[in-house]
Design a protein around this motif. Structure first.
Motif, PDB file in Angstrom:
ATOM      1  N   ILE A   1      -0.641   3.248  34.810  1.00  0.00           N
ATOM      2  CA  ILE A   1      -0.255   2.888  36.177  1.00  0.00           C
ATOM      3  C   ILE A   1      -1.457   3.003  37.105  1.00  0.00           C
ATOM      4  CG2 ILE A   1       1.156   3.587  38.154  1.00  0.00           C
ATOM      5  CD1 ILE A   1       3.347   4.309  36.068  1.00  0.00           C
ATOM      6  N   ASP A   2      -2.262   4.092  36.949  1.00  0.00           N
ATOM      7  CA  ASP A   2      -3.480   4.244  37.764  1.00  0.00           C
ATOM      8  C   ASP A   2      -4.377   3.019  37.613  1.00  0.00           C
ATOM      9  OD1 ASP A   2      -2.856   6.860  38.615  1.00  0.00           O
ATOM     10  OD2 ASP A   2      -3.925   7.769  36.926  1.00  0.00           O
ATOM     11  N   VAL A   3      -4.593   2.615  36.377  1.00  0.00           N
ATOM     12  CA  VAL A   3      -5.489   1.497  36.098  1.00  0.00           C
ATOM     13  C   VAL A   3      -4.882   0.189  36.607  1.00  0.00           C
ATOM     14  CG1 VAL A   3      -6.693   0.215  34.281  1.00  0.00           C
ATOM     15  CG2 VAL A   3      -6.545   2.708  34.148  1.00  0.00           C
ATOM     16  N   ALA A   4      -3.599  -0.011  36.369  1.00  0.00           N
ATOM     17  CA  ALA A   4      -2.935  -1.242  36.822  1.00  0.00           C
ATOM     18  C   ALA A   4      -2.940  -1.332  38.352  1.00  0.00           C
ATOM     19  CB  ALA A   4      -1.512  -1.296  36.296  1.00  0.00           C
ATOM     20  N   LYS A   5      -2.731  -0.211  39.032  1.00  0.00           N
ATOM     21  CA  LYS A   5      -2.764  -0.199  40.495  1.00  0.00           C
ATOM     22  C   LYS A   5      -4.154  -0.597  40.986  1.00  0.00           C
ATOM     23  CE  LYS A   5      -1.983   2.718  44.550  1.00  0.00           C
ATOM     24  NZ  LYS A   5      -2.983   2.044  45.311  1.00  0.00           N
ATOM     25  N   PHE A   6      -5.190  -0.060  40.360  1.00  0.00           N
ATOM     26  CA  PHE A   6      -6.550  -0.433  40.743  1.00  0.00           C
ATOM     27  C   PHE A   6      -6.743  -1.936  40.593  1.00  0.00           C
ATOM     28  CE2 PHE A   6     -10.946  -1.408  39.719  1.00  0.00           C
ATOM     29  CZ  PHE A   6     -11.617  -0.795  40.757  1.00  0.00           C
ATOM     30  N   TRP A   7      -6.288  -2.477  39.476  1.00  0.00           N
ATOM     31  CA  TRP A   7      -6.434  -3.925  39.227  1.00  0.00           C
ATOM     32  C   TRP A   7      -5.717  -4.719  40.323  1.00  0.00           C
ATOM     33  CZ3 TRP A   7      -9.154  -2.301  35.208  1.00  0.00           C
ATOM     34  CH2 TRP A   7      -9.903  -3.233  34.484  1.00  0.00           C
ATOM     35  N   ALA A   8      -4.508  -4.289  40.671  1.00  0.00           N
ATOM     36  CA  ALA A   8      -3.721  -5.015  41.670  1.00  0.00           C
ATOM     37  C   ALA A   8      -4.338  -4.911  43.061  1.00  0.00           C
ATOM     38  CB  ALA A   8      -2.296  -4.481  41.699  1.00  0.00           C
ATOM     39  N   ASP A   9      -4.988  -3.777  43.351  1.00  0.00           N
ATOM     40  CA  ASP A   9      -5.561  -3.554  44.677  1.00  0.00           C
ATOM     41  C   ASP A   9      -6.910  -4.231  44.877  1.00  0.00           C
ATOM     42  OD1 ASP A   9      -3.387  -2.021  45.303  1.00  0.00           O
ATOM     43  OD2 ASP A   9      -4.412  -0.099  45.045  1.00  0.00           O
ATOM     44  N   GLN A  10      -7.545  -4.619  43.821  1.00  0.00           N
ATOM     45  CA  GLN A  10      -8.885  -5.201  43.915  1.00  0.00           C
ATOM     46  C   GLN A  10      -8.814  -6.724  43.937  1.00  0.00           C
ATOM     47  OE1 GLN A  10     -11.860  -3.368  44.196  1.00  0.00           O
ATOM     48  NE2 GLN A  10     -10.288  -1.839  44.589  1.00  0.00           N
ATOM     49  N   ASP A  11      -9.812  -7.297  44.539  1.00  0.00           N
ATOM     50  CA  ASP A  11      -9.937  -8.745  44.545  1.00  0.00           C
ATOM     51  C   ASP A  11     -10.755  -9.136  43.309  1.00  0.00           C
ATOM     52  OD1 ASP A  11     -11.573 -11.178  46.690  1.00  0.00           O
ATOM     53  OD2 ASP A  11      -9.940 -11.397  45.260  1.00  0.00           O
ATOM     54  N   LEU A  12     -10.126  -9.055  42.149  1.00  0.00           N
ATOM     55  CA  LEU A  12     -10.819  -9.316  40.888  1.00  0.00           C
ATOM     56  C   LEU A  12     -10.875 -10.808  40.597  1.00  0.00           C
ATOM     57  CD1 LEU A  12      -9.176  -6.511  38.760  1.00  0.00           C
ATOM     58  CD2 LEU A  12     -11.407  -6.466  39.859  1.00  0.00           C
ATOM     59  N   GLN A  13     -11.846 -11.183  39.793  1.00  0.00           N
ATOM     60  CA  GLN A  13     -11.898 -12.569  39.336  1.00  0.00           C
ATOM     61  C   GLN A  13     -10.657 -12.841  38.501  1.00  0.00           C
ATOM     62  OE1 GLN A  13     -15.521 -13.205  37.193  1.00  0.00           O
ATOM     63  NE2 GLN A  13     -16.814 -12.708  38.939  1.00  0.00           N
ATOM     64  N   ASP A  14     -10.339 -14.054  38.316  1.00  0.00           N
ATOM     65  CA  ASP A  14      -9.130 -14.428  37.581  1.00  0.00           C
ATOM     66  C   ASP A  14      -9.181 -14.075  36.102  1.00  0.00           C
ATOM     67  OD1 ASP A  14      -7.819 -15.386  39.807  1.00  0.00           O
ATOM     68  OD2 ASP A  14      -8.586 -17.425  39.545  1.00  0.00           O
ATOM     69  N   ASP A  15     -10.312 -13.587  35.617  1.00  0.00           N
ATOM     70  CA  ASP A  15     -10.414 -13.294  34.186  1.00  0.00           C
ATOM     71  C   ASP A  15      -9.822 -11.935  33.798  1.00  0.00           C
ATOM     72  OD1 ASP A  15     -12.305 -11.542  35.155  1.00  0.00           O
ATOM     73  OD2 ASP A  15     -13.975 -12.368  33.995  1.00  0.00           O
ATOM     74  N   GLY A  16      -9.372 -11.135  34.774  1.00  0.00           N
ATOM     75  CA  GLY A  16      -8.728  -9.865  34.470  1.00  0.00           C
ATOM     76  C   GLY A  16      -9.680  -8.801  33.967  1.00  0.00           C
ATOM     77  N   GLU A  17     -10.956  -8.951  34.228  1.00  0.00           N
ATOM     78  CA  GLU A  17     -11.945  -7.972  33.786  1.00  0.00           C
ATOM     79  C   GLU A  17     -12.744  -7.468  34.987  1.00  0.00           C
ATOM     80  OE1 GLU A  17     -12.802  -9.237  29.225  1.00  0.00           O
ATOM     81  OE2 GLU A  17     -14.137 -10.121  30.723  1.00  0.00           O
ATOM     82  N   ILE A  18     -13.382  -6.303  34.809  1.00  0.00           N
ATOM     83  CA  ILE A  18     -14.184  -5.725  35.883  1.00  0.00           C
ATOM     84  C   ILE A  18     -15.627  -5.556  35.424  1.00  0.00           C
ATOM     85  CG2 ILE A  18     -12.285  -4.549  37.039  1.00  0.00           C
ATOM     86  CD1 ILE A  18     -13.172  -1.943  35.662  1.00  0.00           C
ATOM     87  N   ASP A  19     -16.530  -5.585  36.405  1.00  0.00           N
ATOM     88  CA  ASP A  19     -17.940  -5.367  36.109  1.00  0.00           C
ATOM     89  C   ASP A  19     -18.279  -3.884  36.285  1.00  0.00           C
ATOM     90  OD1 ASP A  19     -18.207  -4.919  38.877  1.00  0.00           O
ATOM     91  OD2 ASP A  19     -19.036  -6.908  39.247  1.00  0.00           O
ATOM     92  N   MET A  20     -19.543  -3.534  36.149  1.00  0.00           N
ATOM     93  CA  MET A  20     -19.970  -2.137  36.208  1.00  0.00           C
ATOM     94  C   MET A  20     -19.671  -1.509  37.569  1.00  0.00           C
ATOM     95  SD  MET A  20     -21.280   0.441  34.769  1.00  0.00           S
ATOM     96  CE  MET A  20     -21.901   1.991  35.374  1.00  0.00           C
ATOM     97  N   LEU A  21     -19.941  -2.205  38.650  1.00  0.00           N
ATOM     98  CA  LEU A  21     -19.685  -1.658  39.979  1.00  0.00           C
ATOM     99  C   LEU A  21     -18.198  -1.388  40.182  1.00  0.00           C
ATOM    100  CD1 LEU A  21     -20.704  -0.806  42.758  1.00  0.00           C
ATOM    101  CD2 LEU A  21     -20.557  -3.200  43.455  1.00  0.00           C
ATOM    102  N   GLN A  22     -17.363  -2.317  39.743  1.00  0.00           N
ATOM    103  CA  GLN A  22     -15.919  -2.118  39.860  1.00  0.00           C
ATOM    104  C   GLN A  22     -15.459  -0.963  38.971  1.00  0.00           C
ATOM    105  OE1 GLN A  22     -15.183  -6.223  38.912  1.00  0.00           O
ATOM    106  NE2 GLN A  22     -14.259  -6.589  40.916  1.00  0.00           N
ATOM    107  N   PHE A  23     -16.093  -0.796  37.817  1.00  0.00           N
ATOM    108  CA  PHE A  23     -15.753   0.324  36.946  1.00  0.00           C
ATOM    109  C   PHE A  23     -16.095   1.652  37.630  1.00  0.00           C
ATOM    110  CE2 PHE A  23     -16.921   3.406  33.586  1.00  0.00           C
ATOM    111  CZ  PHE A  23     -15.659   3.561  33.033  1.00  0.00           C
ATOM    112  N   GLU A  24     -17.230   1.693  38.327  1.00  0.00           N
ATOM    113  CA  GLU A  24     -17.581   2.909  39.071  1.00  0.00           C
ATOM    114  C   GLU A  24     -16.529   3.211  40.129  1.00  0.00           C
ATOM    115  OE1 GLU A  24     -21.490   1.863  40.462  1.00  0.00           O
ATOM    116  OE2 GLU A  24     -22.463   2.833  38.757  1.00  0.00           O
TER     117      GLU A  24
END
Length: 161
Positions: free
Chosen positions: A42-65
Protein backbone atom coordinates in the motif's frame (compact mmCIF):
# COMPACT_ATOMS: atom_id res chain seq x y z
CA UNK A 1 20.28 3.22 10.36
CA UNK A 2 21.32 6.20 8.24
CA UNK A 3 21.88 5.25 4.64
CA UNK A 4 24.32 6.97 2.36
CA UNK A 5 23.43 7.92 -1.18
CA UNK A 6 25.74 5.13 -2.41
CA UNK A 7 23.70 2.52 -0.47
CA UNK A 8 20.48 3.79 -2.01
CA UNK A 9 21.98 3.88 -5.49
CA UNK A 10 23.40 0.35 -5.08
CA UNK A 11 20.00 -0.99 -4.01
CA UNK A 12 18.42 0.67 -7.06
CA UNK A 13 21.06 -0.67 -9.45
CA UNK A 14 20.87 -4.23 -8.07
CA UNK A 15 17.19 -4.33 -8.97
CA UNK A 16 17.38 -2.40 -12.23
CA UNK A 17 20.29 -4.37 -13.60
CA UNK A 18 23.02 -3.05 -15.87
CA UNK A 19 20.90 -2.01 -18.85
CA UNK A 20 17.91 -0.36 -17.15
CA UNK A 21 17.51 2.99 -15.46
CA UNK A 22 14.02 2.39 -14.03
CA UNK A 23 12.26 0.13 -11.52
CA UNK A 24 8.79 -1.41 -11.39
CA UNK A 25 6.74 -1.33 -8.18
CA UNK A 26 7.84 -4.86 -7.25
CA UNK A 27 11.50 -4.09 -7.95
CA UNK A 28 11.30 -0.84 -5.96
CA UNK A 29 9.78 -2.63 -2.98
CA UNK A 30 12.50 -5.31 -3.13
CA UNK A 31 15.17 -2.60 -3.26
CA UNK A 32 13.63 -0.97 -0.18
CA UNK A 33 13.74 -4.31 1.64
CA UNK A 34 17.45 -4.54 0.85
CA UNK A 35 17.89 -1.18 2.61
CA UNK A 36 16.32 -2.59 5.76
CA UNK A 37 12.94 -0.92 5.26
CA UNK A 38 9.67 -2.79 5.38
CA UNK A 39 7.24 -0.96 3.10
CA UNK A 40 3.79 -2.34 2.57
CA UNK A 41 2.48 -2.73 -0.95
CA UNK A 42 0.00 0.00 0.00
CA UNK A 43 2.89 2.39 0.83
CA UNK A 44 4.44 1.75 -2.57
CA UNK A 45 1.12 1.90 -4.45
CA UNK A 46 0.22 5.19 -2.73
CA UNK A 47 3.56 6.66 -3.80
CA UNK A 48 2.90 5.56 -7.39
CA UNK A 49 -0.58 7.10 -7.34
CA UNK A 50 0.67 10.37 -5.82
CA UNK A 51 3.47 10.89 -8.31
CA UNK A 52 3.27 12.19 -11.82
CA UNK A 53 4.95 9.09 -13.25
CA UNK A 54 5.46 8.32 -16.89
CA UNK A 55 2.90 5.97 -18.35
CA UNK A 56 5.35 3.07 -18.19
CA UNK A 57 4.68 2.44 -14.47
CA UNK A 58 8.36 2.63 -13.55
CA UNK A 59 10.45 5.09 -11.54
CA UNK A 60 13.94 6.47 -12.04
CA UNK A 61 16.68 6.88 -9.41
CA UNK A 62 15.48 10.29 -8.19
CA UNK A 63 11.93 9.01 -7.77
CA UNK A 64 13.29 5.96 -5.94
CA UNK A 65 15.09 8.28 -3.51
CA UNK A 66 11.79 10.08 -2.91
CA UNK A 67 10.02 6.75 -2.41
CA UNK A 68 12.70 5.69 0.06
CA UNK A 69 12.04 8.84 2.10
CA UNK A 70 8.27 8.44 1.90
CA UNK A 71 8.33 5.00 3.52
CA UNK A 72 11.06 5.78 6.04
CA UNK A 73 9.97 4.80 9.52
CA UNK A 74 11.93 7.69 11.08
CA UNK A 75 11.00 11.08 9.61
CA UNK A 76 14.01 12.75 11.27
CA UNK A 77 16.27 10.29 9.45
CA UNK A 78 14.67 11.18 6.13
CA UNK A 79 15.16 14.87 6.91
CA UNK A 80 18.83 14.29 7.67
CA UNK A 81 19.17 12.60 4.29
CA UNK A 82 17.41 15.56 2.64
CA UNK A 83 19.70 18.00 4.45
CA UNK A 84 22.73 16.32 2.92
CA UNK A 85 21.14 16.58 -0.54
CA UNK A 86 20.43 20.30 0.00
CA UNK A 87 23.93 21.05 1.32
CA UNK A 88 25.24 21.44 -2.22
CA UNK A 89 28.67 22.78 -1.28
CA UNK A 90 29.20 19.97 1.27
CA UNK A 91 30.23 22.19 4.18
CA UNK A 92 27.77 20.63 6.66
CA UNK A 93 25.46 23.64 6.74
CA UNK A 94 22.72 25.18 4.62
CA UNK A 95 23.56 28.79 3.90
CA UNK A 96 21.25 31.52 2.65
CA UNK A 97 21.96 30.76 -1.03
CA UNK A 98 21.27 27.02 -0.62
CA UNK A 99 18.10 27.82 1.34
CA UNK A 100 16.97 30.22 -1.40
CA UNK A 101 17.41 27.45 -3.98
CA UNK A 102 15.45 24.99 -1.80
CA UNK A 103 12.59 27.42 -1.17
CA UNK A 104 12.30 28.37 -4.83
CA UNK A 105 12.08 24.69 -5.70
CA UNK A 106 9.50 23.96 -2.99
CA UNK A 107 7.38 26.95 -3.97
CA UNK A 108 7.93 26.33 -7.72
CA UNK A 109 9.18 29.91 -8.03
CA UNK A 110 12.17 29.92 -10.39
CA UNK A 111 11.61 33.61 -11.18
CA UNK A 112 11.66 34.69 -7.53
CA UNK A 113 8.17 36.17 -7.54
CA UNK A 114 7.19 34.54 -4.22
CA UNK A 115 10.54 33.66 -2.70
CA UNK A 116 12.93 36.58 -2.54
CA UNK A 117 15.96 37.44 -0.42
CA UNK A 118 13.76 38.92 2.35
CA UNK A 119 11.59 35.82 2.59
CA UNK A 120 14.68 33.59 2.65
CA UNK A 121 16.27 35.73 5.37
CA UNK A 122 13.09 35.50 7.46
CA UNK A 123 13.02 31.70 7.10
CA UNK A 124 16.70 31.47 8.02
CA UNK A 125 16.26 33.72 11.07
CA UNK A 126 13.28 31.66 12.24
CA UNK A 127 15.17 28.35 12.02
CA UNK A 128 18.69 29.45 12.98
CA UNK A 129 18.46 28.79 16.72
CA UNK A 130 22.14 29.52 17.45
CA UNK A 131 22.21 32.70 15.35
CA UNK A 132 25.28 31.84 13.27
CA UNK A 133 23.61 32.68 9.94
CA UNK A 134 23.46 29.11 8.60
CA UNK A 135 21.43 25.99 9.36
CA UNK A 136 23.11 23.00 10.92
CA UNK A 137 21.52 19.62 10.41
CA UNK A 138 19.77 19.58 13.80
CA UNK A 139 18.30 23.07 13.28
CA UNK A 140 16.99 21.94 9.89
CA UNK A 141 15.47 18.74 11.33
CA UNK A 142 14.03 20.55 14.38
CA UNK A 143 12.46 23.24 12.19
CA UNK A 144 10.76 20.78 9.85
CA UNK A 145 9.70 18.37 12.59
CA UNK A 146 8.12 21.27 14.51
CA UNK A 147 6.47 22.55 11.32
CA UNK A 148 4.95 19.13 10.65
CA UNK A 149 3.88 18.64 14.27
CA UNK A 150 5.92 15.41 14.49
CA UNK A 151 7.74 16.72 17.57
CA UNK A 152 4.50 17.05 19.50
CA UNK A 153 4.13 20.79 18.95
CA UNK A 154 1.82 22.59 16.58
CA UNK A 155 4.07 25.36 15.33
CA UNK A 156 2.43 26.55 12.16
CA UNK A 157 4.11 29.92 11.91
CA UNK A 158 5.13 31.12 8.48
CA UNK A 159 7.64 33.90 8.04
CA UNK A 160 6.21 37.11 6.69
CA UNK A 161 8.05 39.77 4.77
Amino acid sequence: MVQQNSDIQSAFERQAGPDRKRLSQVEARTALYSLGLNPTSIDVAKFWADQDLQDDGEIDMLQFERLRCSVDEDPAQALRWAFNKFDTNGDGTIDKHELLRILRTVYDDADGELVDEDFTSACLTMADSNGDGVLQIEEFVDMLMARSGKDGSSNNSTPTT
